[in-house]
Design an enzyme around this catalytic site. Sequence first.
Site, PDB file in Angstrom:
ATOM      1  N   TYR A 163       0.946  -1.125   0.023  1.00  0.00           N
ATOM      2  CA  TYR A 163       0.060  -0.177   0.297  1.00  0.00           C
ATOM      3  C   TYR A 163       0.961   1.306  -0.091  1.00  0.00           C
ATOM      4  O   TYR A 163       0.677   2.036  -0.917  1.00  0.00           O
ATOM      5  CB  TYR A 163      -0.880   0.040   1.289  1.00  0.00           C
ATOM      6  CG  TYR A 163      -1.989   1.009   1.419  1.00  0.00           C
ATOM      7  CD1 TYR A 163      -3.086   1.188   0.695  1.00  0.00           C
ATOM      8  CD2 TYR A 163      -1.786   2.055   2.385  1.00  0.00           C
ATOM      9  CE1 TYR A 163      -3.880   2.224   0.946  1.00  0.00           C
ATOM     10  CE2 TYR A 163      -2.417   3.107   2.483  1.00  0.00           C
ATOM     11  CZ  TYR A 163      -3.488   3.292   1.815  1.00  0.00           C
ATOM     12  OH  TYR A 163      -4.695   4.161   1.906  1.00  0.00           O
ATOM     13  N   LYS A 167       1.201   4.080  -2.778  1.00  0.00           N
ATOM     14  CA  LYS A 167       0.546   5.456  -2.387  1.00  0.00           C
ATOM     15  C   LYS A 167       1.800   6.561  -2.727  1.00  0.00           C
ATOM     16  O   LYS A 167       1.684   7.598  -2.910  1.00  0.00           O
ATOM     17  CB  LYS A 167       0.203   5.599  -1.066  1.00  0.00           C
ATOM     18  CG  LYS A 167      -1.154   4.707  -0.736  1.00  0.00           C
ATOM     19  CD  LYS A 167      -2.240   5.603  -1.847  1.00  0.00           C
ATOM     20  CE  LYS A 167      -3.775   4.849  -1.306  1.00  0.00           C
ATOM     21  NZ  LYS A 167      -4.868   5.476  -2.381  1.00  0.00           N
TER      22      LYS A 167
END
Length: 299
Positions: A163, A167
Site C-alpha cells: 500500500y 501510494k
Amino acid sequence: MSIRFDGQVAIVTGAGGGLGRQHALALAKRGAKVVVNDFGRAAEGQSLTAAEAVVREIEAAGGMAVAHGASVTDEAGVAAMVADTMQRWGRIDILVNNAGILRDKSFAKMDLADFRLVLDVHLMGAVICTHAVWPVMRAQKYGRVVMTTSSSGLYGNFGQSNYGAAKMALVGLMQTLSLEGAKDGIRVNCLAPTAATRMTEGLLPPAVLDRLTPESVTPGLLYLVSQDAPTRAILCAGAGTFERAHVTMTQGVHIGSGPDAAERVAARFDEISDRDGETVPDSGAAQGTNEVGKAMQAG
C-alpha cells in the site's frame, strides 16, 4: 469565495462508500454532474449496487449522477466509462482517483500476488483512469485530477509495504503530470486522507473513528478540484485538520570522489542531512543543478 461546480462533470472512482461516496455527494451538492464509479456488486438481498445507491442519494437531493461499475484496472471498461460520460454530458472536468483496497501483512509474510494487486488497483487504476481522461482535458484546456495518496506512502506504516509503495508512486505520478498538464490548464494534486472507511474498519478504536469521518476530509478535496486549485500540492486531511506535505531536498555538501569518498560521506552525513535551507524543488532537474553547481564551486 464560494466553491461551485455548476456545468462541470466529475468522475469519482471507488465512490460506492466511504470517502468516495462523500466526495461524490459533495461535488453534486455544489453543482457538478457526477459519474459514481464503483466495482462493487449488489449485496445479497439488495437490488442496487453501491454506486447505484449513491446515485439515488444524489438524485433525491436534486443533483445529477450516473453509476458506472467498471474496475479501474480494466482499460476497456474505463475507456467505455469515459466514452459514455462524453456522450451523455460532453466534457470531463474533474477526476478523483479514490478507488483502493488493502492487503495488509508484514513484508516477510506477504504473498507477491497481494503486492501486485494493491499496486494494480491504487497505482495502475489511477494511471488508467487519468490516461483515459487526459486527452479530453487537454482538448478542453481544463482539468482537475486528484490522486489519493497516504501517510503510509509518505512516511511508512508497518504491514503496508504494498500500500505504501503504491501510494508514494502516486505522488511521483502527480509531480510529473502537474508539470505536463500545466500548459493545458490541467492541475494535478494529491490528497492524503485519514478517515474511517470500509478499508479502516476494525483497525482503530471507536472513539478515534468517530472523529475520522469522510465528511471531515472532503472539504480539502473540493478545494483541490476547484477552479482556483493549486497544482503539485500534497494535502493531508483528517478529523477536520489539514496539513501540507512536501518532498524536500537539503542544501547538501560537496564531497568529491576518490578512494575515501565513502568514508567522507559517512563522516559528514549529519551535515549532508542538515535541513537548514532545504528547498522544495520545482522539478527533478533541481537535484542535478544543485550537485553540479556545488561541484563547480569546489573547483
